[in-house]
Design a protein around this motif. Sequence first.
Motif, PDB file in Angstrom:
ATOM      1  N   LEU A  61       0.822  -0.887  -0.636  1.00 44.26           N
ATOM      2  CA  LEU A  61      -0.112   0.189  -0.037  1.00 44.26           C
ATOM      3  C   LEU A  61       0.770   1.181   0.232  1.00 44.26           C
ATOM      4  O   LEU A  61       1.908   1.637   0.763  1.00 44.26           O
ATOM      5  CB  LEU A  61      -1.059  -0.038   1.317  1.00 44.26           C
ATOM      6  N   VAL A  62       0.747   2.071  -0.726  1.00 46.93           N
ATOM      7  CA  VAL A  62       1.788   3.205  -1.357  1.00 46.93           C
ATOM      8  C   VAL A  62       0.515   4.291  -1.464  1.00 46.93           C
ATOM      9  O   VAL A  62      -0.478   4.266  -2.040  1.00 46.93           O
ATOM     10  CB  VAL A  62       2.527   3.343  -2.393  1.00 46.93           C
ATOM     11  N   ILE A  63       0.586   4.980  -0.095  1.00 39.90           N
ATOM     12  CA  ILE A  63      -0.034   6.314  -0.619  1.00 39.90           C
ATOM     13  C   ILE A  63       0.668   7.431  -0.502  1.00 39.90           C
ATOM     14  O   ILE A  63       1.940   7.841   0.602  1.00 39.90           O
ATOM     15  CB  ILE A  63      -1.133   6.826   0.482  1.00 39.90           C
ATOM     16  N   HIS A  64       0.697   8.747  -1.067  1.00 43.60           N
ATOM     17  CA  HIS A  64       1.386  10.044  -1.300  1.00 43.60           C
ATOM     18  C   HIS A  64       0.305  11.062  -1.678  1.00 43.60           C
ATOM     19  O   HIS A  64      -0.498  10.871  -2.238  1.00 43.60           O
ATOM     20  CB  HIS A  64       2.593   9.833  -2.807  1.00 43.60           C
ATOM     21  N   GLY A  65       1.175  12.034  -0.628  1.00 49.16           N
ATOM     22  CA  GLY A  65       0.656  13.527  -1.685  1.00 49.16           C
ATOM     23  C   GLY A  65      -0.173  14.423  -2.786  1.00 49.16           C
ATOM     24  O   GLY A  65       1.637  14.266  -3.361  1.00 49.16           O
ATOM     25  N   GLU A  66      -0.314  14.398  -3.438  1.00 46.20           N
ATOM     26  CA  GLU A  66       0.121  15.079  -4.627  1.00 46.20           C
ATOM     27  C   GLU A  66       0.941  16.250  -5.071  1.00 46.20           C
ATOM     28  O   GLU A  66       1.017  16.435  -5.933  1.00 46.20           O
ATOM     29  CB  GLU A  66      -1.590  15.807  -4.998  1.00 46.20           C
ATOM     30  N   SER A  67       0.426  17.028  -3.659  1.00 45.94           N
ATOM     31  CA  SER A  67       1.448  18.960  -3.125  1.00 45.94           C
ATOM     32  C   SER A  67       2.151  18.679  -2.250  1.00 45.94           C
ATOM     33  O   SER A  67       2.596  19.295  -2.011  1.00 45.94           O
ATOM     34  CB  SER A  67       0.073  19.821  -2.566  1.00 45.94           C
ATOM     35  N   ASP A  68       2.801  16.983  -2.968  1.00 49.15           N
ATOM     36  CA  ASP A  68       3.949  17.172  -1.384  1.00 49.15           C
ATOM     37  C   ASP A  68       5.171  17.643  -1.858  1.00 49.15           C
ATOM     38  O   ASP A  68       5.993  17.665  -3.324  1.00 49.15           O
ATOM     39  CB  ASP A  68       4.331  15.756  -1.850  1.00 49.15           C
ATOM     40  N   ASP A  69       5.693  18.670  -1.126  1.00 50.33           N
ATOM     41  CA  ASP A  69       6.610  20.233  -1.318  1.00 50.33           C
ATOM     42  C   ASP A  69       7.965  19.424  -1.059  1.00 50.33           C
ATOM     43  O   ASP A  69       8.714  19.768  -0.819  1.00 50.33           O
ATOM     44  CB  ASP A  69       6.419  20.704  -0.427  1.00 50.33           C
ATOM     45  N   VAL A  70       7.860  18.464  -0.120  1.00 50.37           N
ATOM     46  CA  VAL A  70       9.163  17.792   0.306  1.00 50.37           C
ATOM     47  C   VAL A  70       9.962  16.181  -0.339  1.00 50.37           C
ATOM     48  O   VAL A  70      10.655  15.716  -1.411  1.00 50.37           O
ATOM     49  CB  VAL A  70       9.073  17.120   1.689  1.00 50.37           C
ATOM     50  N   VAL A  71       8.894  15.803  -0.533  1.00 53.43           N
ATOM     51  CA  VAL A  71       9.376  14.673  -1.929  1.00 53.43           C
ATOM     52  C   VAL A  71       7.822  14.168  -2.667  1.00 53.43           C
ATOM     53  O   VAL A  71       6.875  13.874  -3.174  1.00 53.43           O
ATOM     54  CB  VAL A  71       8.938  12.779  -0.787  1.00 53.43           C
ATOM     55  N   PRO A  72       8.631  15.147  -4.213  1.00 49.46           N
ATOM     56  CA  PRO A  72       7.603  14.806  -5.392  1.00 49.46           C
ATOM     57  C   PRO A  72       7.294  13.722  -5.564  1.00 49.46           C
ATOM     58  O   PRO A  72       7.715  12.605  -5.556  1.00 49.46           O
ATOM     59  CB  PRO A  72       8.148  15.375  -6.640  1.00 49.46           C
ATOM     60  N   LEU A  73       5.756  13.976  -6.337  1.00 52.51           N
ATOM     61  CA  LEU A  73       4.646  12.594  -6.279  1.00 52.51           C
ATOM     62  C   LEU A  73       5.641  11.987  -7.616  1.00 52.51           C
ATOM     63  O   LEU A  73       5.768  10.936  -7.198  1.00 52.51           O
ATOM     64  CB  LEU A  73       3.355  12.753  -6.948  1.00 52.51           C
ATOM     65  N   SER A  74       5.955  13.156  -8.475  1.00 50.04           N
ATOM     66  CA  SER A  74       6.634  12.433  -9.570  1.00 50.04           C
ATOM     67  C   SER A  74       7.597  10.936  -8.962  1.00 50.04           C
ATOM     68  O   SER A  74       8.151  10.395 -10.414  1.00 50.04           O
ATOM     69  CB  SER A  74       7.636  13.237 -10.725  1.00 50.04           C
ATOM     70  N   ALA A  75       8.868  11.507  -8.204  1.00 53.94           N
ATOM     71  CA  ALA A  75       9.644  10.882  -8.039  1.00 53.94           C
ATOM     72  C   ALA A  75       9.337   8.683  -7.344  1.00 53.94           C
ATOM     73  O   ALA A  75       9.700   8.452  -7.665  1.00 53.94           O
ATOM     74  CB  ALA A  75      10.642  11.963  -6.501  1.00 53.94           C
ATOM     75  N   THR A  76       7.966   9.237  -6.116  1.00 52.80           N
ATOM     76  CA  THR A  76       7.524   8.052  -6.354  1.00 52.80           C
ATOM     77  C   THR A  76       6.979   7.334  -7.316  1.00 52.80           C
ATOM     78  O   THR A  76       7.377   6.164  -7.946  1.00 52.80           O
ATOM     79  CB  THR A  76       6.358   8.217  -5.311  1.00 52.80           C
ATOM     80  N   LEU A  77       5.869   8.316  -8.304  1.00 47.10           N
ATOM     81  CA  LEU A  77       5.810   7.715  -9.237  1.00 47.10           C
ATOM     82  C   LEU A  77       7.071   6.977  -9.940  1.00 47.10           C
ATOM     83  O   LEU A  77       7.240   5.482 -10.514  1.00 47.10           O
ATOM     84  CB  LEU A  77       4.924   8.597 -10.113  1.00 47.10           C
ATOM     85  N   ASP A  78       7.757   7.305 -10.303  1.00 52.82           N
ATOM     86  CA  ASP A  78       9.247   7.073 -10.770  1.00 52.82           C
ATOM     87  C   ASP A  78      10.101   5.630  -9.880  1.00 52.82           C
ATOM     88  O   ASP A  78      10.254   5.172 -11.202  1.00 52.82           O
ATOM     89  CB  ASP A  78      10.284   8.051 -10.823  1.00 52.82           C
ATOM     90  N   TRP A  79       9.693   5.699  -8.680  1.00 55.54           N
ATOM     91  CA  TRP A  79      10.391   4.604  -8.279  1.00 55.54           C
ATOM     92  C   TRP A  79       8.917   3.459  -8.574  1.00 55.54           C
ATOM     93  O   TRP A  79       9.721   2.627  -8.525  1.00 55.54           O
ATOM     94  CB  TRP A  79      10.674   4.738  -6.900  1.00 55.54           C
ATOM     95  N   ALA A  80       8.529   3.449  -8.439  1.00 58.40           N
ATOM     96  CA  ALA A  80       6.623   2.818  -8.013  1.00 58.40           C
ATOM     97  C   ALA A  80       6.783   2.251  -9.850  1.00 58.40           C
ATOM     98  O   ALA A  80       6.303   0.918 -10.035  1.00 58.40           O
ATOM     99  CB  ALA A  80       5.600   3.415  -8.063  1.00 58.40           C
ATOM    100  N   ARG A  81       6.642   3.451 -10.733  1.00 57.21           N
ATOM    101  CA  ARG A  81       6.659   2.611 -12.669  1.00 57.21           C
ATOM    102  C   ARG A  81       7.189   1.157 -13.079  1.00 57.21           C
ATOM    103  O   ARG A  81       6.956   0.512 -13.592  1.00 57.21           O
ATOM    104  CB  ARG A  81       6.803   3.618 -12.738  1.00 57.21           C
ATOM    105  N   PRO A  82       8.909   1.278 -12.600  1.00 51.99           N
ATOM    106  CA  PRO A  82       9.337  -0.336 -12.796  1.00 51.99           C
ATOM    107  C   PRO A  82       8.598  -1.215 -12.516  1.00 51.99           C
ATOM    108  O   PRO A  82       9.076  -2.506 -12.992  1.00 51.99           O
ATOM    109  CB  PRO A  82      10.628   0.179 -12.519  1.00 51.99           C
TER     110      PRO A  82
END
Length: 203
Positions: free
Chosen positions: A151-172
């Motif tokens: 289960l991974v939950i991330h805030g859209e407007s995260d200003d500490v860890v950008p959502l894009s970084a978590t998506l880049d990790w999750a995508r592969p």
Amino acid sequence: MNSQTRRLLIDGPVGRIDCTIDEPAAALRGVVVIAHPHPLFGGTLDNKVVQTIARAFVQMGYRAVRFNFRGVGATEGSHDEGRGESDDLLAVIAAFRLPDLPLALAGFSFGAYVTTLAAARLDESGRPERLALIGPSTQRALPADVPADTLVIHGESDDVVPLSATLDWARPQQLPVIVMPGVGHFFHGQLPRLRDLIVRSWH
């Protein structure tokens, strides 16, 4: 977390580890060990997101174990960039897991990163039932790969860890990420929604 919270010290790899335990009101369904955000930026077991994760799991019937990483509170030792912290987490797991009940692991931010490192070091027989990673730290250092049901939950407007970084990790890994719209890293004003989302998404 409440008047029922028990606090105790256990032996860890570099000295004592400061732990708290919260018990569910109903029959015990499992044990969850929850890891807190970055110690060098004020992260402790009393962090509001960590307490929210604990409340969600207690509501689901889990014994919730929170602990301070090395160098925080009454825990001995000093910060070790996640390596020693994963040793700490494994020591807490060994102390509190119950042989006949499921073990869950959860973490927020840096704690989620450390949770992936520790989970990767558990052998087949010691694998957790499931992981819950909230606002995982995926930018400075890459978390370990995780099981498909994590289960991974991330805030859209995260200003500490950008959502894009978590998506880049999750995508592969083809790993789904639940996005809370308009929410920042610390889930300000959204903690009840986060708790409900964890409960709804867990099984």
